[in-house]
Scaffold this active site. Sequence first.
Site, PDB file in Angstrom:
ATOM      1  N   ILE A  24       0.830  77.520 -13.282  1.00 44.76           N
ATOM      2  CA  ILE A  24       2.078  78.091 -13.671  1.00 44.76           C
ATOM      3  C   ILE A  24       2.840  76.747 -14.877  1.00 44.76           C
ATOM      4  O   ILE A  24       2.434  75.646 -14.518  1.00 44.76           O
ATOM      5  CB  ILE A  24       3.272  78.388 -12.547  1.00 44.76           C
ATOM      6  CG1 ILE A  24       4.518  78.960 -13.236  1.00 44.76           C
ATOM      7  CG2 ILE A  24       3.328  76.967 -11.912  1.00 44.76           C
ATOM      8  CD1 ILE A  24       5.171  79.407 -12.116  1.00 44.76           C
TER       9      ILE A  24
ATOM     10  N   GLY B 271      -1.442  78.491 -10.044  1.00 48.21           N
ATOM     11  CA  GLY B 271      -1.316  79.589 -10.071  1.00 48.21           C
ATOM     12  C   GLY B 271      -2.599  80.540 -10.710  1.00 48.21           C
ATOM     13  O   GLY B 271      -2.694  81.750 -10.658  1.00 48.21           O
TER      14      GLY B 271
ATOM     15  N   ASP C 261      -3.891  81.944  -7.522  1.00 46.90           N
ATOM     16  CA  ASP C 261      -3.399  83.376  -7.198  1.00 46.90           C
ATOM     17  C   ASP C 261      -3.979  84.363  -8.255  1.00 46.90           C
ATOM     18  O   ASP C 261      -4.141  85.647  -7.798  1.00 46.90           O
ATOM     19  CB  ASP C 261      -1.798  83.262  -7.505  1.00 46.90           C
ATOM     20  CG  ASP C 261      -1.066  82.247  -6.841  1.00 46.90           C
ATOM     21  OD1 ASP C 261      -1.106  82.447  -5.540  1.00 46.90           O
ATOM     22  OD2 ASP C 261      -0.667  81.220  -7.346  1.00 46.90           O
TER      23      ASP C 261
ATOM     24  N   GLU D 146      -0.387  73.667  -5.400  1.00 46.83           N
ATOM     25  CA  GLU D 146       1.212  73.460  -5.019  1.00 46.83           C
ATOM     26  C   GLU D 146       1.628  72.623  -4.127  1.00 46.83           C
ATOM     27  O   GLU D 146       2.761  72.156  -4.121  1.00 46.83           O
ATOM     28  CB  GLU D 146       1.652  75.059  -4.636  1.00 46.83           C
ATOM     29  CG  GLU D 146       1.721  76.180  -5.882  1.00 46.83           C
ATOM     30  CD  GLU D 146       0.151  76.666  -5.983  1.00 46.83           C
ATOM     31  OE1 GLU D 146       0.148  77.764  -6.662  1.00 46.83           O
ATOM     32  OE2 GLU D 146      -0.853  76.165  -5.509  1.00 46.83           O
TER      33      GLU D 146
ATOM     34  N   ASP E 130       3.369  80.740  -3.695  1.00 43.62           N
ATOM     35  CA  ASP E 130       4.099  81.941  -3.128  1.00 43.62           C
ATOM     36  C   ASP E 130       3.560  83.254  -3.773  1.00 43.62           C
ATOM     37  O   ASP E 130       4.620  84.272  -3.697  1.00 43.62           O
ATOM     38  CB  ASP E 130       5.586  81.580  -3.376  1.00 43.62           C
ATOM     39  CG  ASP E 130       6.001  81.107  -4.663  1.00 43.62           C
ATOM     40  OD1 ASP E 130       5.229  81.388  -5.583  1.00 43.62           O
ATOM     41  OD2 ASP E 130       7.012  80.896  -4.821  1.00 43.62           O
TER      42      ASP E 130
END
Length: 270
Positions: free
Chosen positions: A65, A121, A124, A144, A152
């Site tokens: 991210i 990310g 993810d 993270e 999350d």
Amino acid sequence: MEFSTLAVSLDANVATIALNRPDKANAMSEPMWYEIEQAMQWLDETPEARVGVLTGRGKYFTSGIDLSLLMSLGAKIEDEDDGRRHEKLRRLILRLQDTLTSIERCRKPVLAAVNGACIGGGIDLVTACDMRYCSSNAWFAVKEIDVGMTADVGTLQRLPRLIGEGMARELAYTGRKVDGIEAQKVHLVNRCFETPEALEAGVMEIARTIAAKSPLAIRGCKEMITYGRDHSVADGLNYIATWNAAMLLSKDLFEAGAAAMQKRNPVFKD
């Protein structure tokens, strides 16, 4: 479609969707999040696109991210009322989660081809794909934890189902690197290729093999495997019975049979 953060192309029924911010290590900026969802909708709705391959341009698959997105959170959720500010943050997290779930919602298989770093990310992102492949110079990290947050948007929900709870906990708690060889050993990726060139060629061969199969049957396979992951065996059996009651007697079934008898390659409608 035109994208500012992705490079999307279609060739011989295989769509390539490349993260295209190489000068920023393919960091997942706010526009990229929304364009990923748009690309998945395009893949889902374009009959000629039977399979998607998700890649990254440049040295990194993705550094995760974009920090600018994290830094802008305060302004996005500003409110004088604490409850409403927290609700806005929750809705934003749910929106980002939904972006990656769009990969699972897409009826077409999506194969991740990871070259270089896949961080935060990026985990993810790839865990939402149908299959993952990498080159030997790839590495993965659930980072993270090193910035003081709990992942999350999907890693902690999907990763344990791929590599087992114990290993998922180790990676989430430590943030350590997993290289391409280890990623194959722990089943994070299906296969680790020696070079980036071998990765590209190997994944495209797999994608073309899938694209040559009955599109309706492939879409059924994806639907059933994803459904079965989250339901009991009895639920899955009941669902596939209902699905095939509607989908089994298609032209694809008869074309596959005819092609086998005539010793030729089948030709299926998109």
